[in-house]
Design a protein around this motif. Structure first.
Motif, PDB file in Angstrom:
ATOM      1  N   LEU A 135       0.884  -1.285   0.120  1.00  0.00           N
ATOM      2  CA  LEU A 135      -0.109   0.172   0.014  1.00  0.00           C
ATOM      3  C   LEU A 135       0.915   1.215   0.186  1.00  0.00           C
ATOM      4  N   PHE A 136       2.019   1.262   0.861  1.00  0.00           N
ATOM      5  CA  PHE A 136       2.887   2.618   0.764  1.00  0.00           C
ATOM      6  C   PHE A 136       3.336   2.653  -0.599  1.00  0.00           C
ATOM      7  N   PHE A 137       3.789   1.758  -1.208  1.00  0.00           N
ATOM      8  CA  PHE A 137       4.299   1.578  -2.681  1.00  0.00           C
ATOM      9  C   PHE A 137       3.321   2.295  -3.524  1.00  0.00           C
ATOM     10  N   LEU A 138       2.087   1.624  -3.566  1.00  0.00           N
ATOM     11  CA  LEU A 138       1.161   2.255  -4.479  1.00  0.00           C
ATOM     12  C   LEU A 138       0.771   3.696  -4.335  1.00  0.00           C
ATOM     13  N   GLY A 139       0.613   3.991  -2.940  1.00  0.00           N
ATOM     14  CA  GLY A 139       0.420   5.357  -2.661  1.00  0.00           C
ATOM     15  C   GLY A 139       1.437   6.307  -3.285  1.00  0.00           C
ATOM     16  N   PHE A 140       2.712   5.987  -3.445  1.00  0.00           N
ATOM     17  CA  PHE A 140       3.614   6.908  -4.169  1.00  0.00           C
ATOM     18  C   PHE A 140       3.218   6.774  -5.757  1.00  0.00           C
ATOM     19  N   LEU A 141       3.091   5.511  -6.150  1.00  0.00           N
ATOM     20  CA  LEU A 141       2.850   5.159  -7.671  1.00  0.00           C
ATOM     21  C   LEU A 141       1.573   5.828  -8.150  1.00  0.00           C
ATOM     22  N   PHE A 142       0.677   5.927  -7.221  1.00  0.00           N
ATOM     23  CA  PHE A 142      -0.501   6.854  -7.801  1.00  0.00           C
ATOM     24  C   PHE A 142      -0.643   8.156  -7.556  1.00  0.00           C
ATOM     25  N   GLY A 143       0.394   8.847  -7.437  1.00  0.00           N
ATOM     26  CA  GLY A 143       0.433  10.267  -7.524  1.00  0.00           C
ATOM     27  C   GLY A 143       0.586  10.690  -5.983  1.00  0.00           C
ATOM     28  N   GLY A 144       1.159  10.118  -5.467  1.00  0.00           N
ATOM     29  CA  GLY A 144       1.270  10.332  -3.817  1.00  0.00           C
ATOM     30  C   GLY A 144      -0.049  10.292  -2.983  1.00  0.00           C
ATOM     31  N   ASN A 145      -0.799   9.260  -3.314  1.00  0.00           N
ATOM     32  CA  ASN A 145      -1.935   9.155  -2.220  1.00  0.00           C
ATOM     33  C   ASN A 145      -1.467   9.084  -0.804  1.00  0.00           C
ATOM     34  N   THR A 146      -1.933  10.092  -0.096  1.00  0.00           N
ATOM     35  CA  THR A 146      -1.273   9.983   1.177  1.00  0.00           C
ATOM     36  C   THR A 146      -2.318   9.107   2.201  1.00  0.00           C
ATOM     37  N   PHE A 147      -3.459   8.732   1.652  1.00  0.00           N
ATOM     38  CA  PHE A 147      -4.284   7.741   2.326  1.00  0.00           C
ATOM     39  C   PHE A 147      -3.639   6.624   2.335  1.00  0.00           C
ATOM     40  N   LEU A 148      -3.042   5.940   1.134  1.00  0.00           N
ATOM     41  CA  LEU A 148      -2.563   4.705   1.030  1.00  0.00           C
ATOM     42  C   LEU A 148      -1.160   4.629   1.792  1.00  0.00           C
ATOM     43  N   ILE A 149      -0.661   5.738   1.596  1.00  0.00           N
ATOM     44  CA  ILE A 149       0.972   5.891   2.179  1.00  0.00           C
ATOM     45  C   ILE A 149       0.519   5.681   3.780  1.00  0.00           C
ATOM     46  N   ASP A 150      -0.206   6.356   4.265  1.00  0.00           N
ATOM     47  CA  ASP A 150      -0.322   6.392   5.794  1.00  0.00           C
ATOM     48  C   ASP A 150      -1.149   4.910   6.387  1.00  0.00           C
ATOM     49  N   LEU A 151      -1.785   4.514   5.384  1.00  0.00           N
ATOM     50  CA  LEU A 151      -2.574   3.106   5.762  1.00  0.00           C
ATOM     51  C   LEU A 151      -1.242   2.200   5.593  1.00  0.00           C
ATOM     52  N   GLY A 152      -0.624   2.454   4.771  1.00  0.00           N
ATOM     53  CA  GLY A 152       0.571   1.258   4.582  1.00  0.00           C
ATOM     54  C   GLY A 152       1.548   1.488   5.940  1.00  0.00           C
ATOM     55  N   ILE A 153       1.722   2.439   6.166  1.00  0.00           N
ATOM     56  CA  ILE A 153       2.839   2.706   7.227  1.00  0.00           C
ATOM     57  C   ILE A 153       2.187   2.213   8.678  1.00  0.00           C
ATOM     58  N   ILE A 154       0.824   2.605   8.934  1.00  0.00           N
ATOM     59  CA  ILE A 154       0.089   2.075  10.016  1.00  0.00           C
ATOM     60  C   ILE A 154       0.118   0.488  10.094  1.00  0.00           C
ATOM     61  N   LEU A 155      -0.413  -0.239   8.810  1.00  0.00           N
ATOM     62  CA  LEU A 155      -0.303  -1.811   8.951  1.00  0.00           C
ATOM     63  C   LEU A 155       1.173  -2.077   9.072  1.00  0.00           C
ATOM     64  N   PHE A 156       2.253  -1.774   8.682  1.00  0.00           N
ATOM     65  CA  PHE A 156       3.501  -2.127   8.754  1.00  0.00           C
ATOM     66  C   PHE A 156       4.045  -2.004  10.232  1.00  0.00           C
ATOM     67  N   SER A 157       3.412  -0.847  10.814  1.00  0.00           N
ATOM     68  CA  SER A 157       3.957  -0.652  12.212  1.00  0.00           C
ATOM     69  C   SER A 157       3.519  -1.658  13.135  1.00  0.00           C
ATOM     70  N   PHE A 158       2.499  -2.272  12.841  1.00  0.00           N
ATOM     71  CA  PHE A 158       2.014  -3.693  13.549  1.00  0.00           C
ATOM     72  C   PHE A 158       2.836  -4.713  13.563  1.00  0.00           C
ATOM     73  N   PHE A 159       3.519  -4.736  12.262  1.00  0.00           N
ATOM     74  CA  PHE A 159       4.568  -5.869  12.019  1.00  0.00           C
ATOM     75  C   PHE A 159       5.730  -5.598  12.787  1.00  0.00           C
ATOM     76  N   VAL A 160       5.974  -4.403  12.883  1.00  0.00           N
ATOM     77  CA  VAL A 160       7.445  -3.860  13.543  1.00  0.00           C
ATOM     78  C   VAL A 160       7.032  -4.321  15.082  1.00  0.00           C
ATOM     79  N   PHE A 161       6.033  -3.734  15.647  1.00  0.00           N
ATOM     80  CA  PHE A 161       5.607  -4.104  16.918  1.00  0.00           C
ATOM     81  C   PHE A 161       5.984  -5.465  17.321  1.00  0.00           C
TER      82      PHE A 161
END
Length: 230
Positions: A135-161
């Motif tokens: 999702l983070f990658f797609l957010g950048f690919l589709f013109g900097g979609n901040t919703f996808l970027i932020d959602l990707g970061i949130i989901l990935f944060s659970f994995f980091v935790f």
């Protein structure tokens, strides 16, 4: 394609090197002590069975599972599974790994808080480890979609935790296992316990490497997110 061809990728190099070293270390240490027989002459399966019985966990079966270093305790089925080298092995490595997995069974039986937390977040962490990155990658690919970027970061944060919570769980299982081996006379204190400890310490490095990689990847994602706002 800034996510893949950005200089911030250099942030991951230390973790990549550490990961390769950890994989080499655990394999080489395991193979070394796989050739060192324990004085007790017991197999990993026999030791695991004795340790479980001694801790009132006679209802947990010890099963053979295929693969190398595929040993694990399954909390859902309450089954302890050992790889062929550990199940049949009579070495310091075999007994150390068997005792470590028994340590996880004890954690589960005694409601060890970090293990309960890790198990509870596993589904979303497993989901976020792959989808968050995509999702983070797609957010950048589709013109900097901040919703996808932020959602990707949130989901990935659970994995980091999840990778961070895994550390105390694994260290505690090793400490429990080594103590049981020494106190029960399955390994002689000194060289034998020391050899088993080296095997488990090398294995712990793989979890440290995974956590390091996850943390640095998250930092990279946050940096790229912040730079996009600038």
């Amino acid at each position: 394609m800034p996510f893949f061809y950005d200089p911030t990728f250099l942030l991951l190099i230390p973790a990549v090197i550490f990961t390769f070293y950890a994989q080499f270390k655990v394999q080489s240490t395991f193979n070394k002590y796989l050739d060192v027989p324990a004085a007790s002459g017991m197999t990993g399966a026999q030791v695991a069975r004795e340790l479980l019985n001694n801790n009132n966990l006679a209802d947990i079966p010890v099963e053979l599972t295929p693969g190398t270093l595929s040993d694990h305790y399954d909390p859902r089925s309450r089954v302890l599974r050992l790889s062929p080298e550990v199940y049949h092995g009579r070495s310091l490595a075999s007994l150390g790994v068997a005792a470590h997995e028994t340590g996880h069974a004890l954690q589960h039986a005694r409601a060890y808080a970090p293990l309960a937390l890790r198990n509870s977040i596993f589904p979303i962490a497993n989901f976020g480890s792959n989808l968050g990155y995509i999702l983070f990658f797609l957010g950048f690919l589709f013109g900097g979609n901040t919703f996808l970027i932020d959602l990707g970061i949130i989901l990935f944060s659970f994995f980091v935790f999840f990778t961070l919570v895994t550390l105390p769980v694994e260290f505690n299982a090793s400490n429990r296992g080594l103590a049981m081996l020494a106190d029960g006379g399955f390994l002689m204190r000194g060289d034998e316990v020391g050899g088993a400890k080296k095997v488990l310490s090398a294995a712990a490095m793989t979890y440290l490497a995974a956590a390091s990689m996850a943390v640095l990847q998250l930092l990279r994602m946050l940096f790229l997110r912040g730079r996009r706002d600038d």
